[in-house]
Design an enzyme around this catalytic site. Structure first.
Site, PDB file in Angstrom:
ATOM      1  N   CYS A   1      -6.053   5.794   7.143  1.00 47.29           N
ATOM      2  CA  CYS A   1      -4.946   4.671   6.459  1.00 47.29           C
ATOM      3  C   CYS A   1      -4.324   3.963   7.062  1.00 47.29           C
ATOM      4  O   CYS A   1      -2.788   4.190   7.579  1.00 47.29           O
ATOM      5  CB  CYS A   1      -4.311   5.348   5.265  1.00 47.29           C
ATOM      6  SG  CYS A   1      -3.874   4.332   3.954  1.00 47.29           S
ATOM      7  N   GLY A   2      -4.254   2.964   7.912  1.00 41.82           N
ATOM      8  CA  GLY A   2      -3.672   1.651   8.908  1.00 41.82           C
ATOM      9  C   GLY A   2      -1.977   1.092   7.834  1.00 41.82           C
ATOM     10  O   GLY A   2      -1.586   1.905   9.366  1.00 41.82           O
TER      11      GLY A   2
ATOM     12  N   ASN B   1       0.555  -1.113   0.057  1.00 41.25           N
ATOM     13  CA  ASN B   1      -0.461  -0.237   0.147  1.00 41.25           C
ATOM     14  C   ASN B   1       0.929   1.075   0.129  1.00 41.25           C
ATOM     15  O   ASN B   1       1.622   1.719   0.943  1.00 41.25           O
ATOM     16  CB  ASN B   1      -1.224  -0.513   1.194  1.00 41.25           C
ATOM     17  CG  ASN B   1      -1.922   0.403   0.897  1.00 41.25           C
ATOM     18  OD1 ASN B   1      -2.611   1.142   2.044  1.00 41.25           O
ATOM     19  ND2 ASN B   1      -2.469   1.750   0.137  1.00 41.25           N
TER      20      ASN B   1
ATOM     21  N   ASN C   1     -13.349   4.606   8.566  1.00 36.46           N
ATOM     22  CA  ASN C   1     -14.060   4.987   7.368  1.00 36.46           C
ATOM     23  C   ASN C   1     -14.347   3.576   7.281  1.00 36.46           C
ATOM     24  O   ASN C   1     -14.321   2.471   7.871  1.00 36.46           O
ATOM     25  CB  ASN C   1     -12.506   4.837   6.400  1.00 36.46           C
ATOM     26  CG  ASN C   1     -11.725   4.131   6.367  1.00 36.46           C
ATOM     27  OD1 ASN C   1     -11.196   2.930   7.331  1.00 36.46           O
ATOM     28  ND2 ASN C   1     -10.540   3.536   5.891  1.00 36.46           N
TER      29      ASN C   1
ATOM     30  N   HIS D   1     -16.348  -0.337   5.979  1.00 38.71           N
ATOM     31  CA  HIS D   1     -16.014  -1.144   5.387  1.00 38.71           C
ATOM     32  C   HIS D   1     -17.024  -2.039   4.980  1.00 38.71           C
ATOM     33  O   HIS D   1     -18.011  -2.276   6.216  1.00 38.71           O
ATOM     34  CB  HIS D   1     -15.145  -1.517   5.913  1.00 38.71           C
ATOM     35  CG  HIS D   1     -13.697  -0.997   6.316  1.00 38.71           C
ATOM     36  ND1 HIS D   1     -12.633  -1.377   5.132  1.00 38.71           N
ATOM     37  CD2 HIS D   1     -13.273  -0.004   7.162  1.00 38.71           C
ATOM     38  CE1 HIS D   1     -11.671  -0.152   5.340  1.00 38.71           C
ATOM     39  NE2 HIS D   1     -12.139  -0.064   6.226  1.00 38.71           N
TER      40      HIS D   1
ATOM     41  N   ASN E   1      -6.825   9.631  -1.826  1.00 41.97           N
ATOM     42  CA  ASN E   1      -6.696   8.797  -2.283  1.00 41.97           C
ATOM     43  C   ASN E   1      -5.975   9.462  -3.474  1.00 41.97           C
ATOM     44  O   ASN E   1      -6.033  10.912  -3.715  1.00 41.97           O
ATOM     45  CB  ASN E   1      -8.120   8.631  -2.244  1.00 41.97           C
ATOM     46  CG  ASN E   1      -8.817   7.848  -1.268  1.00 41.97           C
ATOM     47  OD1 ASN E   1      -8.101   7.266  -0.567  1.00 41.97           O
ATOM     48  ND2 ASN E   1      -9.915   8.421  -0.963  1.00 41.97           N
TER      49      ASN E   1
ATOM     50  N   GLU F   1     -10.788  -0.158  -2.300  1.00 44.95           N
ATOM     51  CA  GLU F   1     -10.577   0.645  -1.435  1.00 44.95           C
ATOM     52  C   GLU F   1     -11.657   1.948  -2.607  1.00 44.95           C
ATOM     53  O   GLU F   1     -11.291   2.278  -3.912  1.00 44.95           O
ATOM     54  CB  GLU F   1      -9.240   1.277  -1.620  1.00 44.95           C
ATOM     55  CG  GLU F   1      -9.181   0.511  -0.459  1.00 44.95           C
ATOM     56  CD  GLU F   1      -7.319   1.127   0.337  1.00 44.95           C
ATOM     57  OE1 GLU F   1      -7.481   1.771   0.697  1.00 44.95           O
ATOM     58  OE2 GLU F   1      -6.592   0.582   0.247  1.00 44.95           O
TER      59      GLU F   1
ATOM     60  N   CYS G   1      -4.718  -2.239   2.678  1.00 45.78           N
ATOM     61  CA  CYS G   1      -5.217  -1.688   3.044  1.00 45.78           C
ATOM     62  C   CYS G   1      -5.028  -1.959   5.019  1.00 45.78           C
ATOM     63  O   CYS G   1      -6.102  -3.158   5.134  1.00 45.78           O
ATOM     64  CB  CYS G   1      -7.799  -1.853   2.957  1.00 45.78           C
ATOM     65  SG  CYS G   1      -8.020  -1.069   4.088  1.00 45.78           S
ATOM     66  N   GLY G   2      -4.716  -1.228   5.486  1.00 48.85           N
ATOM     67  CA  GLY G   2      -4.686  -1.468   6.995  1.00 48.85           C
ATOM     68  C   GLY G   2      -6.087  -1.435   7.844  1.00 48.85           C
ATOM     69  O   GLY G   2      -6.387  -2.440   8.892  1.00 48.85           O
ATOM     70  N   THR G   3      -7.125  -0.439   7.242  1.00 53.54           N
ATOM     71  CA  THR G   3      -7.810  -0.140   8.365  1.00 53.54           C
ATOM     72  C   THR G   3      -9.211  -1.508   7.572  1.00 53.54           C
ATOM     73  O   THR G   3      -9.998  -2.355   8.022  1.00 53.54           O
ATOM     74  CB  THR G   3      -8.999   0.724   7.555  1.00 53.54           C
ATOM     75  OG1 THR G   3      -8.452   1.297   6.594  1.00 53.54           O
ATOM     76  CG2 THR G   3      -7.826   1.951   8.132  1.00 53.54           C
ATOM     77  N   GLY G   4      -8.752  -1.624   6.345  1.00 55.68           N
ATOM     78  CA  GLY G   4      -9.523  -3.226   5.894  1.00 55.68           C
ATOM     79  C   GLY G   4      -9.390  -4.674   6.078  1.00 55.68           C
ATOM     80  O   GLY G   4     -10.065  -5.173   6.969  1.00 55.68           O
TER      81      GLY G   4
END
Length: 279
Positions: free
Chosen positions: A72-73, A12, A161, A163, A63, A211, A220-223
C-alpha cells in the site's frame, strides 16, 4: 489492552499497531471489527509494524475485510512516519520489507516530525502472467476487455499488486455499481484494483479507485503509480505527473525504470482498545 495510532495519507486511512512491543491479532474477525466505521475505530484496514531479518522493519497490511494485501503506497508512507515519530528509528532513509519486496523510503523532517515521504515503488510490471491477468497476449495496454457484458479498453499494471486502468471523459458515475464486477471478474485470479482516469493535461491526471477488499477509497498510492505509468505508456503524460485523488494529490515520477511516489503522511489520533471487545 492494545495501543493503536490512526493515520492517513491523502484520505487513505489505516489503524497502525506496533507489533514489536505488543502482540497484535491479525485475523479477519479482529481486523474487520476495528476497521468498521460505525462500531470500530474506522479505517481502510490494519497495518502492523514488525521486526525484519532483511530490512529495517517489516510491514503487514490488511484490507478492511481482513484479507492481506501485498503493498500500500499511502500506507507505507504513514508506516515510515510511525517508526520515526515513535522513536523506533533515527534513520531518515528506511528499508521496509513488504510482500511485494523491500521498499526504500526517504523521509522529509520538519520540527522533528515526518511531513512527507518519497517511496521507491520499484519497477512496474506489465506482463500479464505476472500481474496476474488471464489474457491471450503478453501485455494488456489499451486493449479491449469485456466486464459484465460491457466493453472497455484497459491497461493492466502491477505495482506489487494488480491494477487495471480505464480512461473516461469524466469521473461522475456510480462506481459502487460497476467496481465489484471488475474486482471479481475471472480475468483477474487474485482480483484487481481498478482505476478510472480523466486526463486533465499531460502533467495532471485525475482518478477514482475501486480497491479489492475495500471498495472505493479516497486514495490508493500503488493505484496512482499504476495510473501514471499506464498514462506514460499510452503517451498521455510525460515521466512526471501530479495525480489527483479524492483525498488529495500525489507526485509520481518514472526514473531509471522505477516509479517514485511523493506525498504526505499524517497522524490523526492515538488510543487504546480492549482486545476482547473486538472478538
Amino acid at each position: 489492552m492494545l495501543q493503536f495510532t490512526k493515520m492517513e495519507g491523502i484520505g487513505n486511512d489505516y489503524v497502525y499497531m506496533d507489533g514489536i512491543h505488543q502482540r497484535v491479532p491479525m485475523d479477519a474477525t479482529f481486523i474487520s471489527k476495528i476497521s468498521d466505521r460505525h462500531f470500530g475505530i474506522g479505517s481502510d484496514g490494519l497495518i502492523v509494524i514488525l521486526e525484519s531479518e532483511v530490512a529495517d522493519f517489516k510491514m503487514r497490511m490488511f484490507n478492511l475485510d481482513g484479507s492481506e494485501g501485498k503493498m500500500c503506497g499511502n500506507g507505507i508512507r504513514c508506516f515510515a512516519k510511525f517508526v520515526y515519530d515513535e522513536h523506533l528509528t533515527k534513520k531518515t532513509t528506511l528499508q521496509i520489507e513488504t510482500l511485494s519486496g523491500i521498499k526504500t523510503c526517504e523521509l522529509k523532517i520538519e520540527n522533528g516530525e515526518v511531513t512527507s515521504v518519497t517511496v521507491d515503488m520499484g519497477k512496474p510490471v506489465t506482463t500479464c502472467r505476472e500481474i496476474p491477468v488471464v489474457y491471450d497476449q503478453e501485455e494488456m495496454i489499451d486493449d479491449e476487455l469485456v466486464i459484465n457484458g460491457i466493453k472497455y479498453r484497459g491497461t493492466a499494471v502491477s505495482m506489487g499488486n494488480p491494477h487495471l486502468v480505464i480512461y473516461r471523459d469524466n469521473l461522475d458515475f456510480n462506481l459502487e455499481k460497476i467496481g465489484p464486477h471488475f474486482e471479481k471478474d475471472p480475468m483477474f485470479p487474485e482480483s484487481v484494483n481498478t482505476e478510472f482516469v480523466q486526463v486533465i493535461d499531460e502533467k495532471h491526471l485525475k482518478m477514482r479507485v475501486w480497491e479489492r477488499g475495500s471498495g472505493e477509497t479516497h486514495a490508493c498510492g500503488t493505484g496512482a503509480c499504476a495510473v501514471m505509468y499506464a498514462s506514460y505508456l499510452n503517451h498521455l503524460c510525460g515521466p512526471e505527473a501530479d495525480v489527483e485523488l479524492l483525498g488529495g494529490h500525489l507526485q509520481i515520477a518514472y526514473r531509471d525504470g522505477h516509479i517514485f511516489m511523493t506525498g504526505p503522511a499524517r497522524t490523526t489520533f492515538r488510543g487504546y482498545i480492549q482486545e476482547e471487545d473486538y472478538r
